[in-house]
Structures are given as C-alpha cells and as structure tokens.
Enzyme design. Structure first.
Site, PDB file in Angstrom:
ATOM      1  N   LEU A  65      24.871 -16.406  32.586  1.00 33.64           N
ATOM      2  CA  LEU A  65      24.868 -17.362  31.477  1.00 33.64           C
ATOM      3  C   LEU A  65      23.874 -16.941  30.392  1.00 33.64           C
ATOM      4  O   LEU A  65      22.936 -17.683  30.082  1.00 33.64           O
ATOM      5  CB  LEU A  65      24.506 -18.772  31.975  1.00 33.64           C
ATOM      6  CG  LEU A  65      25.407 -19.428  32.998  1.00 33.64           C
ATOM      7  CD1 LEU A  65      24.871 -20.801  33.386  1.00 33.64           C
ATOM      8  CD2 LEU A  65      26.819 -19.550  32.467  1.00 33.64           C
ATOM      9  N   PRO A  66      24.048 -15.786  29.803  1.00 31.80           N
ATOM     10  CA  PRO A  66      23.110 -15.388  28.747  1.00 31.80           C
ATOM     11  C   PRO A  66      23.223 -16.339  27.560  1.00 31.80           C
ATOM     12  O   PRO A  66      24.315 -16.793  27.223  1.00 31.80           O
ATOM     13  CB  PRO A  66      23.560 -13.975  28.383  1.00 31.80           C
ATOM     14  CG  PRO A  66      24.987 -13.907  28.780  1.00 31.80           C
ATOM     15  CD  PRO A  66      25.127 -14.818  29.977  1.00 31.80           C
ATOM     16  N   HIS A  67      22.087 -16.665  26.978  1.00 30.27           N
ATOM     17  CA  HIS A  67      22.106 -17.586  25.858  1.00 30.27           C
ATOM     18  C   HIS A  67      20.895 -17.385  24.966  1.00 30.27           C
ATOM     19  O   HIS A  67      19.903 -16.802  25.381  1.00 30.27           O
ATOM     20  CB  HIS A  67      22.193 -19.034  26.338  1.00 30.27           C
ATOM     21  CG  HIS A  67      21.128 -19.436  27.305  1.00 30.27           C
ATOM     22  ND1 HIS A  67      21.186 -19.103  28.637  1.00 30.27           N
ATOM     23  CD2 HIS A  67      19.987 -20.121  27.147  1.00 30.27           C
ATOM     24  CE1 HIS A  67      20.122 -19.586  29.265  1.00 30.27           C
ATOM     25  NE2 HIS A  67      19.369 -20.207  28.373  1.00 30.27           N
ATOM     26  N   ALA A  68      21.042 -17.878  23.749  1.00 31.61           N
ATOM     27  CA  ALA A  68      19.949 -17.791  22.791  1.00 31.61           C
ATOM     28  C   ALA A  68      20.038 -18.945  21.812  1.00 31.61           C
ATOM     29  O   ALA A  68      21.124 -19.373  21.436  1.00 31.61           O
ATOM     30  CB  ALA A  68      20.008 -16.469  22.039  1.00 31.61           C
TER      31      ALA A  68
END
Length: 156
Positions: A65-68
């Site tokens: 779940l990569p997020h920014a």
C-alpha cells in the site's frame, strides 16, 4: 469510503513488468505526472520514498500500500498495480507482494488519506476482493467488479 471513486479504469495495471519496490514508486510517480494527477513525478517519488523510509508499506498477505501526501496534487487518486512477478517489498510478513494499491493524497486532505487507507484496509480483509484482484483479466471488468463489491459491502 468507496475506493472505486478514486480508482479510474485507466489506473488499473494488470501483469505489469516491474521488478522491485523502487520501480513501483517510479511507475506510480511517472503515471501520475502523465495523467496530470501531479505536476512533477520527482516530487511524488520523493514523497513515496520518504513515507516508505518510516516503515514498509508491504502490509502482508501479498499486499503493498505505497502512499504519499503531497502538495503537488489537488485530487486524490488510487492506482492498482498487479506485477507480472511477485516482488520483495520488505513486507511485514516477509512474503512477496503481488497486489499494489498506491494512494496519492493532496496535502490539505489528511482526513481523506485516513479514510481511503481505512477503506482499502477493509477491502483487503475481504477474500472475494483479493481473489478478484489476483485473477482479473480485464481492467474495465475489474473496476466494475470492485464497484459492485463495494456497493454490496455498504449494506453489511
């Protein structure tokens, strides 16, 4: 929180040739720049790396779940990537990742970040959802299946 509202059909990438976590971050950043979600891929890439350096977004069960959160966007977006080959993502359970749901959130919408993350986490506990992601052959059909599943889940 209905994730399908932030996941466009053209942001579903099935059997993508990506070899590692860094390639995923670059792919997400470049896609977001090309789709006018962000103005600069490098800003999003750096934000994703900074987030990842605090703790891996490989949550286990083959899910990343990569997020920014970035001021370089005005609109939230979710991208789904199914790599052609499962990859090391420094996951909490040390298992390779074969499902990636990337989130890009505007800097002024922190509450939305938490809502989308909670919505995705809820979906990832649903075996039907995970099976759909792993077996989908068509991005348009998958998008409709996600929408239908989320509408059914709203009543449970």
């Amino acid at each position: 929180m209905k994730i399908w509202k932030y996941l466009k059909q053209n942001h579903i990438f099935l059997d993508t040739m990506l070899t590692d976590k860094d390639a995923v971050f670059r792919f997400v950043a470049e896609t977001c720049e090309n789709e006018d979600i962000v103005t600069k891929a490098s800003v999003l890439y750096d934000a994703m790396i900074a987030r990842e350096n605090t703790m891996s977004t490989g949550i286990g069960k083959g899910i990343g779940l990569p997020h920014a959160v970035t001021w370089d966007t005005e609109d939230p977006a979710v991208l789904f990537i199914r790599p052609a080959i499962p990859m090391d993502f420094d996951a909490l359970d040390s298992q390779p990742v074969d499902l990636i749901l990337a989130m890009i959130i505007p800097g002024n919408r922190i509450n939305l970040h938490l809502q989308i993350l909670a919505g995705i986490s809820r979906l990832c506990k649903n075996n039907t959802f995970l099976k759909m992601l792993r077996t989908a052959q068509d991005s348009r059909e998958l998008w409709h299946d996600i929408q239908e599943l989320e509408e059914k889940m709203a009543f449970h």
